[in-house]
Structures are given as structure tokens and as C-alpha cells.
Design an enzyme around this catalytic site. Structure first.
Site, mmCIF file in Angstrom:
data_model
loop_
_atom_site.group_PDB
_atom_site.id
_atom_site.type_symbol
_atom_site.label_atom_id
_atom_site.label_comp_id
_atom_site.label_asym_id
_atom_site.label_seq_id
_atom_site.Cartn_x
_atom_site.Cartn_y
_atom_site.Cartn_z
ATOM 1 N N GLU A 335 9.803 -7.764 12.491
ATOM 2 C CA GLU A 335 10.033 -8.386 11.180
ATOM 3 C C GLU A 335 11.082 -7.643 10.350
ATOM 4 O O GLU A 335 11.078 -7.718 9.121
ATOM 5 C CB GLU A 335 8.703 -8.529 10.425
ATOM 6 C CG GLU A 335 7.776 -9.531 11.105
ATOM 7 C CD GLU A 335 6.307 -9.365 10.765
ATOM 8 O OE1 GLU A 335 5.962 -8.402 10.039
ATOM 9 O OE2 GLU A 335 5.496 -10.170 11.242
ATOM 10 N N ASP A 359 0.287 -3.889 12.439
ATOM 11 C CA ASP A 359 -0.315 -4.270 11.169
ATOM 12 C C ASP A 359 -1.546 -3.398 10.960
ATOM 13 O O ASP A 359 -2.331 -3.193 11.887
ATOM 14 C CB ASP A 359 -0.785 -5.727 11.203
ATOM 15 C CG ASP A 359 0.333 -6.727 10.967
ATOM 16 O OD1 ASP A 359 1.490 -6.292 10.824
ATOM 17 O OD2 ASP A 359 0.041 -7.927 10.936
ATOM 18 N N HIS A 525 2.136 -2.555 7.216
ATOM 19 C CA HIS A 525 2.463 -1.998 8.529
ATOM 20 C C HIS A 525 2.265 -0.485 8.556
ATOM 21 O O HIS A 525 2.329 0.185 7.518
ATOM 22 C CB HIS A 525 3.919 -2.298 8.902
ATOM 23 C CG HIS A 525 4.202 -3.747 9.124
ATOM 24 N ND1 HIS A 525 5.426 -4.322 8.834
ATOM 25 C CD2 HIS A 525 3.426 -4.744 9.622
ATOM 26 C CE1 HIS A 525 5.387 -5.612 9.140
ATOM 27 N NE2 HIS A 525 4.186 -5.890 9.613
#
EC number: 5.3.1.25
Length: 588
Positions: A335, A359, A525
Site C-alpha cells: 500500500e 496489519d 501497520h
């Protein structure tokens, strides 16, 4: 050819001739040689080569000799200095005044000559001039003839050297954004001032259409692609398709997508570091790459709504092998979370091992686990744990299938063997991506990390008005009973890679409970590395002038520049903030 960054060793000496200096020359130079030998025999660069040291051309007793040393270091790509001495020297005359690299000073603890007095004097000069320096002073008095480096001194020298080398390895490299901001995630709003001023890095960016351009125009090595496709068919297991029936792709389409994601990996790698084979194929510009030490791929949603996702690419870039064999890993952020990418980079440069991107998804309390599974947590899991799970990609080294002394580890590529590579592949499958999330398809990575590995979870955050702050949580991976794991894991996405993590609690602050760790984590994260490296991270953060807002490292292991103590000795966290704020970024 780009040189490795080196550590410069500076033997300083009492400048008085006619007996004093002459009597100290051999001892002083031998101290420098012993430090250089310690570092070169213990530490390695990410490519596996021993770390190189440069020793000043002579002992340093006066300013001209300090200047000669400085000139040599400038030509030798020295990224940090260690000054050593067994005696009194002239403080500000012999110090290295380079403001943009780290400095450390080891003053020999002996009674014949006042090495400790010089250490205190020169550290005072460093503080006065605003040039931080780490002070190293052995706990026990040594005999003047003792050439051994005490264990406590070794530990500080190596901690300093590991962190200092990380600053040198980052300098003048790039972070490459492939795409832009993913789903409004703050970490993927890339801040060039942070990279430039704190890390000495530049930022580069390519649009994700660069992937389709290179595919359409054949800007990749076709021979490697055929070899890669054969290897993937023989070694990579396609997992169970969890999609509902109307979203399941045909076999023909899945086969096309395997070809697509392999090309994505090759193009992502070539974008980062280049590929001389492309020049042979007539693509000289693309062959150069972007000199990227770390990169990130936006993916969601503009790419993944239409094309296969980046999970395979991200997984194998962060892994230490592919169809070309065992190699060093890349550092690659899901991401395009640049801040988690930098967190991974810090970990990687300190350990030379691949990094888990995850995550920080769920806190499972003992009560919730018992309610859902009927199982009572025990051992390291007794206080609860965190579910670390990325949305589809993770280094295969994160399986924990590599071993050392019979225990699961994540280790440097030069220690890895083919049997461990096969174990990682055998314990991983690649299910078709969840098409409710990833409409364009692709293949996610699914495995379970082995338990009982010491790990450190790290996150860099940006705080408006302050700048970057770092948080660190040391702990252990867990192995839950199989039925408990499946019950909990299936409540999320069973096609993604899972790590169960129990942080080490201290009973205070953010580490009063596992819930408090989760509640104080600064972003969605975290970067997870093998080993308890919190102390090294704290040392590195102090070099970069990044305060640490949360950690569970024992106080006796904290090693920062000496002038940090002048900002206060009782509340070390507040003193750290004040020191970093006053001194400002390393490269500003």
C-alpha cells in the site's frame, strides 16, 4: 562503482613529545586496530561482505593530524567515526567536528593514564559544539598492558557500529513510490522533507501504468520470464479458492494471472535496482533503475479493482529467494506505506534479515479467546496477544521454517540453504485473491508463522509539529493449538499470512497490558523483525534525531549520545524528545 560505507577509527594521543607521546604510540594504535578487527570480524554488510574500517594515517595529537584524518575519511566513504585512546589528549583539538555523521569515543579505563579524563573532556566539547557523540567507558579497570576489549565495551562498540552503518547505507539512496496514496493511508502520503532531512534519501515516483507499459512493450527479460514461469509451476502451490462461486475465475484466466504477477515481480525489481539485461534488449533507460533501497506499491484500489494484485510481487521481493536462487531480500512496502517501509528498512539494515509487513489487526484478550474457542491461554500467551496479518503478502522467511540450533529463525541469506527454501515453499500456499476486496484477482500468500521466535515490532509515525517518532515492542511469536488457530484465523481472511504475537510486558506505561500496546500503536501497520533489537533501534533513532515514544527495552541497554544526559537523567523519554528537537535532523 559505489563503495560500501566504512567506519573510521581515530587513535588520539597525548601530543607532548620527548617521552610522553612516544611511550603511548604502540598502545594507542593497537587499540584502533583491535576495534577495527572486532567490527570487521563481527559485522557484515547486507550483501554478506565484512564491514570495512579505515584507520587514521597516524595517531592524532594535534589539529593537523585531525585534519589529515578527516581528509582520508572524506575520500574513503566513512559514514561514522570511533575515537579511541588510553590517555589524556587535547579535547577540542583532536575531536572530529563533522556535524553530519555519528561519532563515538572509547576512553580506556586504566589508572596509569587518564583515558577517562579525556573522554569526559572531549564529550563536553562535543556537547558545547552541538555535535553529539557516544561515550564508551569500560565498567572495570584494566591493566595498561591489557589489549583485550572488555565485553561491555564490545557490546557498545558493535551497537554503535550497526546503527552508524545503517545511517551510511541509507544516505544518497531513494524511496521509490509505485503509485500514490492507497485508500487514504497516512503512511502512503510520502513526505520528501522527512526522507531528505532525517535519512539523507531522495524520493522517486512512477505511475502504476509503468507496469502495463513494460508488459505491453516487452520491457522485461523474456528468457527469465520463461524460467520463472517453469519454476513457479513446479514450486509454488496454488491455494484453495475461497471466493463465492460467481467470483471464481476460470482456469484459463488464473493461468494468465500467474503469468501477469510473475511479470509484476520482475518489473518491480527492475524499477528498484535496474537490470543490465534490459540494456542488451535495447532498453538502456529502463536498465538503470531508480537506485531504490526501499519501495512501495499503491495497489489498492485503482490497480487492484482492474488488475491482479501485488501480493505475489511483494511477497517474493521481501523474500530471500526466487527462481534465480538465494539472494538478499528487497525492502518493499504494501500500500505504498512509506513509513512502514522505513520501519522495515531500519530493521533490515540492523539485522540483514527479511522483514514481515503486517496489519496490527486484532487484540485477543484471554476472555475473548476462551469465549470463542473454549481454550484458556497459557504461557507467553496468557495475557492475550495480537493478530498480525497483512492483506495478502508477506516474506516467506516469515514462516519461521529456517532454523538455527534447531529453533525457528529468520536469518541472513548467506546462512540460508536449499532445504530451508523448500520448507518455506511447502508450508505456504497462494490462494486466489478475495475478489470482494481485489476485483482484478491475483494470488495472496497464506502461511502461519512458527511460534517461540523472539521478534521486535516497529513503527515510525509522523507527528505534526514534532516530526518522526518511533515505537518499539519486543516480544515473541506464538504457536496456538491448531483448532484454536483455525477458529481465530477464519474470522478474518483465511487466505492471508498470520503471525500471533505477544509483546513483552513491563507493568507500566504502554506495556501495562497487551491491550495497552495495541491501544498505543500509532498506525495500522507494523514492521516485524527477527530478534530483540530494540536497543539497536533506540541507538539508531538517536543518531537520526528521532525520539522514541514507546518501547519495552530495559533501561540498562539504552545507548544514546552522552549529551542526551544533559537534557535530564530521570525521565529519559522526555529528555530524548528535548534532545532531538533541539539538535534537529541529522541531514538538515
Amino acid at each position: 562503482m559505489i563503495q560500501h560505507p566504512r567506519i573510521g577509527i581515530r587513535p588520539t594521543i597525548d601530543g607532548r613529545r620527548q617521552g610522553v607521546r612516544e611511550s603511548l604510540e604502540v598502545q594507542t594504535m593497537n587499540m584502533a586496530k583491535s576495534v577495527a578487527d572486532l567490527i570487521s570480524s563481527t559485522l557484515k554488510y547486507p550483501d554478506g561482505e565484512p564491514v570495512e574500517c579505515v584507520i587514521s594515517p597516524s595517531t592524532i595529537g594535534r589539529v593537523p593530524e585531525a585534519a589529515a584524518s578527516h581528509e582520508l575519511f572524506k575520500k574513503s566513504n566513512v559514514c561514522a567515526t570511533i575515537t579511541v585512546t588510553p590517555c589524556w589528549c587535547y579535547g577540542s583539538e583532536t575531536m572530529d567536528m563533522s556535524p553530519d555523521i555519528p561519532h563515538a569515543i572509547w576512553g580506556f579505563n586504566g589508572t596509569e593514564r587518564p583515558g577517562a579524563v579525556y573522554l569526559a573532556a572531549v564529550l563536553a566539547s562535543h556537547a558545547q559544539k552541538g555535535i553529539p557523540a557516544f561515550g564508551i567507558y569500560g565498567r572495570d579497570v584494566q591493566e595498561a598492558s591489557d589489549t583485550a576489549i572488555p565485553e561491555d565495551v564490545k557490546e557498545k562498540l558493535l551497537r554503535y557500529a550497526r546503527a552508524a552503518l545503517a545511517t551510511g547505507l541509507m544516505r544518497d539512496t531513494a524511496y521509490l513510490s509505485m503509485g500514490s496514496v492507497s485508500m487514504g493511508i497516512g503512511g502512503s502520503i510520502v513526505n520528501p522533507d522527512f526522507f531528505q532531512e532525517y535519512l539523507g534519501m531522495r524520493n522517486e515516483s512512477v505511475d502504476m501504468t509503468e507496469f502495463t507499459r513494460r508488459m505491453d512493450r516487452g520491457i522485461y527479460d523474456p528468457e527469465e520470464f520463461e524460467r520463472a514461469l517453469k519454476w513457479v509451476k513446479e514450486n509454488v502451490k496454488e491455494g484453495f479458492d475461497h471466493n463465492r462461486e460467481d467470483l471464481v475465475l476460470s482456469r484459463e484466466e488464473k493461468d494468465r494471472q500467474w503469468e501477469f504477477v510473475i511479470k509484476m515481480f520482475m518489473i518491480g525489481r527492475d524499477l528498484m535496482v535496474g537490470n543490465p539485461r534490459l540494456a542488451e534488449l535495447g532498453f538502456e533507460e529502463e536498465a538503470v533503475g531508480h537506485h531504490a533501497l526501499v519501495a512501495g506499491f499503491q495497489g489498492q484500489r485503482q490497480w487492484t479493482d482492474h488488475f491482479p494484485n501485488g501480493d505475489f510481487m511483494e511477497t517474493f521481493l521481501n523474500t530471500q529467494f526466487d527462481w534465480n536462487g538465494i539472494r538478499k531480500p528487497f525492502v518493499f512496502a504494501t500500500e505504498n506505506d512509506s513509513l512502514n517501509g522505513v520501519s522495515m528498512l531500519f530493521n533490515y539494515l540492523l539485522t540483514n534479515t527479511p522483514q514481515i509487513f503486517a496489519d496490527v489487526r486484532t487484540y485477543w484478550s484471554p476472555e475473548a479467546v476462551e469465549r470463542v474457542t473454549g481454550y484458556t491461554l497459557e504461557g507467553r500467551a496468557a495475557a492475550g496477544f495480537l493478530h498480525l496479518i497483512n492483506s495478502g503478502s508477506c516474506t516467506l522467511d516469515g514462516t519461521g521454517q529456517a532454523t538455527r540450533d534447531g529453533k525457528p529463525v529468520m536469518k541472513p541469506f548467506w546462512e540460508l540453504d536449499e532445504s530451508e527454501v523448500q520448507a518455506m515453499l511447502e508450508n505456504t500456499d497462494f490462494p486466489p485473491a478475495n475478489r470482494e476486496y481485489f476485483r482484478g484477482g491475483g494470488f495472496s500468500t497464506r502461511f502461519l508463522t512458527k511460534g517461540d521466535m523472539p521478534v521486535t515490532m516497529v513503527r515510525l509515525n509522523l507527528l505534526k509539529g514534532v516530526g518522526p517518532v518511533l515505537q518499539i515492542a519486543e516480544g515473541y511469536t506464538l504457536e496456538l493449538p491448531e483448532d484454536v488457530h483455525h477458529t481465530l484465523d477464519n474470522r478474518t481472511d483465511p487466505g492471508w499470512p498470520t503471525t500471533w504475537f505477544a509483546p513483552r510486558l513491563t507493568g507500566k506505561g504502554a506495556f501495562k497490558s497487551v491491550y495497552d500496546v495495541m491501544n498505543n500503536w500509532g498506525a495500522n501497520h507494523g514492521a516485524i523483525t527477527y530478534g530483540h533489537i530494540g536497543a539497536d533501534l533506540i541507538t539508531l533513532a538517536s543518531m537520526l534525531r528521532i525520539p522514541v515514544n514507546m518501547h519495552n527495552v530495559p533501561e540498562e541497554d539504552i545507548f544514546r549520545p552522552k549529551n542526551w544526559s544533559l537534557f535530564g537523567t530521570e525521565d529519559l523519554e522526555s529528555a530524548d524528545y528535548r534532545a532531538c528537537q533541539l539538535l534537529g535532523p541529522l541531514h538538515k
